[in-house]
Design an enzyme around this catalytic site. Structure first.
Site, mmCIF file in Angstrom:
data_model
loop_
_atom_site.group_PDB
_atom_site.id
_atom_site.type_symbol
_atom_site.label_atom_id
_atom_site.label_comp_id
_atom_site.label_asym_id
_atom_site.label_seq_id
_atom_site.Cartn_x
_atom_site.Cartn_y
_atom_site.Cartn_z
ATOM 1 N N ASP A 149 80.047 74.372 64.193
ATOM 2 C CA ASP A 149 78.842 75.168 63.985
ATOM 3 C C ASP A 149 78.991 76.607 64.468
ATOM 4 O O ASP A 149 79.687 77.414 63.859
ATOM 5 C CB ASP A 149 77.656 74.469 64.629
ATOM 6 N N HIS A 176 72.616 68.570 61.209
ATOM 7 C CA HIS A 176 71.776 68.411 62.406
ATOM 8 C C HIS A 176 70.829 67.215 62.265
ATOM 9 O O HIS A 176 71.013 66.221 62.941
ATOM 10 C CB HIS A 176 71.009 69.689 62.756
#
Length: 450
Positions: A319, A268
């Protein structure tokens, strides 16, 4: 698996080539011959190297769409997490295997041929360790074996609920280890993984809020040169809490206190200052970007332009698996930047194809992050995606224009076949075991959501 495949055009490490024959022996690419006639080889149109999916939580495929009802207060990652905790409470090893198989089949169908499984669901439903510390890891490996996807397994170290070593919460009971227990889990997972071709076992300190500085220092040597992944700076509140704890921002703190380099993947890294962005790019670490999940959770946008200007490497991952689509991850990565900057073709150099840049960067960065080889090259696993040249959005295209057409127009429907280690696991866009895998997945969800 032995085979001989001929492609009218193929994306090789040196660029596009025509009339390419790829000879496969024991699942590996034994020979690549451009500019040759098909002969008796099996014929196809366009060959691409399969993409790495550098960040997955497979079990979350089972809760896709379950967090889309607005709460009474502002919804965010933190409210989504409470729903995730309630879902994870119910899962047995068999449930995990069924859900992971569904997720991995869908990954292969979309063009991902290797997955980095950031795996933190370790213990039984009451929080007690299984007799085999790798029981849940074995379920993940079974799903990889069933579907055929290559696996980089990343057991997660998780010890605390917040910065400064605060005690874990009840919802985290299935995740928790001390360093000695985690070392035993790693040993067991590495032993299990030996049965999987091309498997890699790395480590994943969950986040700076879940490990203390002392624990992080003790964990890094346990990787033994394999990949190290960590969630970092995903939410604004995480940044605020890190500043309150240490006086530094998460990426700033990590780069100052850990030996971050090419072995590392910072997942991220959404909320960075300009100085952090430059320093991260220059560290050689890979940015693990998950645009679909980051959009779904409302996390924010990674500063991609500034990062790439400093030579930063990145890959993409699925994810939370709310939607599994390798091509859409690439498209949304570019589109997010366009919306923020109100410009076009931002993640490539002047005069260059955006699709080509996105695919090439995700291939190289993802492979680096997962400890794997990238591209169609002799000696590498035969992990190949073929495109349907008859798709309207690929008509009359060649070279990188095929990738532009695939990413920005055709989408995953432009891919028709996938080979993993030379075995055809996706035909006409469907995994060869999709029906059985989907039936088991539906039965599992019917039980879990009853």
């Amino acid at each position: 698996m032995n085979a001989s495949l001929h492609f009218a055009t193929a994306l090789l490490p040196g660029g596009w080539a025509s009339d390419v024959r790829i000879r496969i022996q024991d699942g590996l690419i034994a020979e690549i011959e451009p500019g040759v006639a098909p002969g008796d080889s099996e014929r196809h149109a366009v060959a691409l190297p399969g993409l790495p999916n550098l960040h997955s939580h497979a079990f979350q495929r089972g809760m896709a769409g379950l967090a889309e009802v607005r709460g009474h207060n502002d919804d965010s990652f933190w409210t989504w997490r409470e729903i995730m905790y309630r879902f994870v409470d119910r899962l047995t090893p068999g449930d995990l295997a069924a859900i992971a198989s569904q997720a991995y089949a869908e990954m292969l169908e979309s063009g991902f041929t290797r997955v980095g499984e950031f795996h933190y669901l370790h213990h039984d439903r009451d929080g007690r360790p299984f007799a085999d510390p790798a029981e849940m890891s074995s379920a993940i490996m079974g799903a990889a074996e069933e579907t055929g996807i290559a696996l980089t397994h990343l057991p997660v170290f998780y010890a605390h609920a917040g910065f400064g070593g605060s005690a874990p919460g009840e919802g985290q009971r299935r995740f928790i280890h001390d360093v000695d227990g985690f070392a035993k889990l790693l040993d067991a997972a590495r032993a299990e993984a030996k049965a999987l071709p091309d498997s890699v076992v790395g480590i994943a300190p969950h986040s700076l809020r879940a490990v203390t500085p002392e624990e992080l220092a003790a964990l890094a040597p346990l990787a033994n040169g394999a990949p190290i992944h960590i969630h970092i700076a995903e939410q604004a509140r995480e940044v605020e809490d890190c500043l309150a704890w240490s006086g530094a921002r998460p990426v700033e703190w990590l780069l100052d206190h850990a030996p971050v380099g090419p072995q590392w993947c910072l997942v991220h890294a959404t909320h960075m200052t300009e100085a952090e962005t430059v320093a991260m790019a220059r560290s050689g670490a890979v940015a693990g970007l998950c645009p679909i999940t980051e959009a779904n959770l409302g996390d924010g946008l990674f500063p991609a332009e500034a990062y790439l200007a400093e030579g930063g490497a990145y890959g993409v991952g699925s994810d939370s698996n709310v939607r599994i689509d390798a091509i859409e991850e690439l498209r949304l990565l570019e589109y997010g930047q366009r919306l923020a900057r109100r410009g076009r073709n931002l993640l490539t150099a002047p005069g260059q194809s955006t699709g080509g840049a996105l695919y090439g960067a995700a291939l190289a960065g993802g492979a680096q992050a997962l400890g794997a080889e990238a591209g169609l090259r002799v000696g590498a696993p035969a992990d190949i995606v073929s495109l349907d040249a008859a798709h309207p959005s690929l008509a009359a295209r060649s070279g990188d224009a095929l990738l532009d057409g695939l990413i920005f127009a055709a989408g995953r429907e432009g891919a028709d076949r996938v080979w993993r280690r030379g075995r055809e696991v996706v035909t006409d866009g469907r995994h060869i075991a999709r029906d059985a895998i989907a039936a088991r997945y539906r039965a599992t969800l019917a039980k879990l959501l009853a």
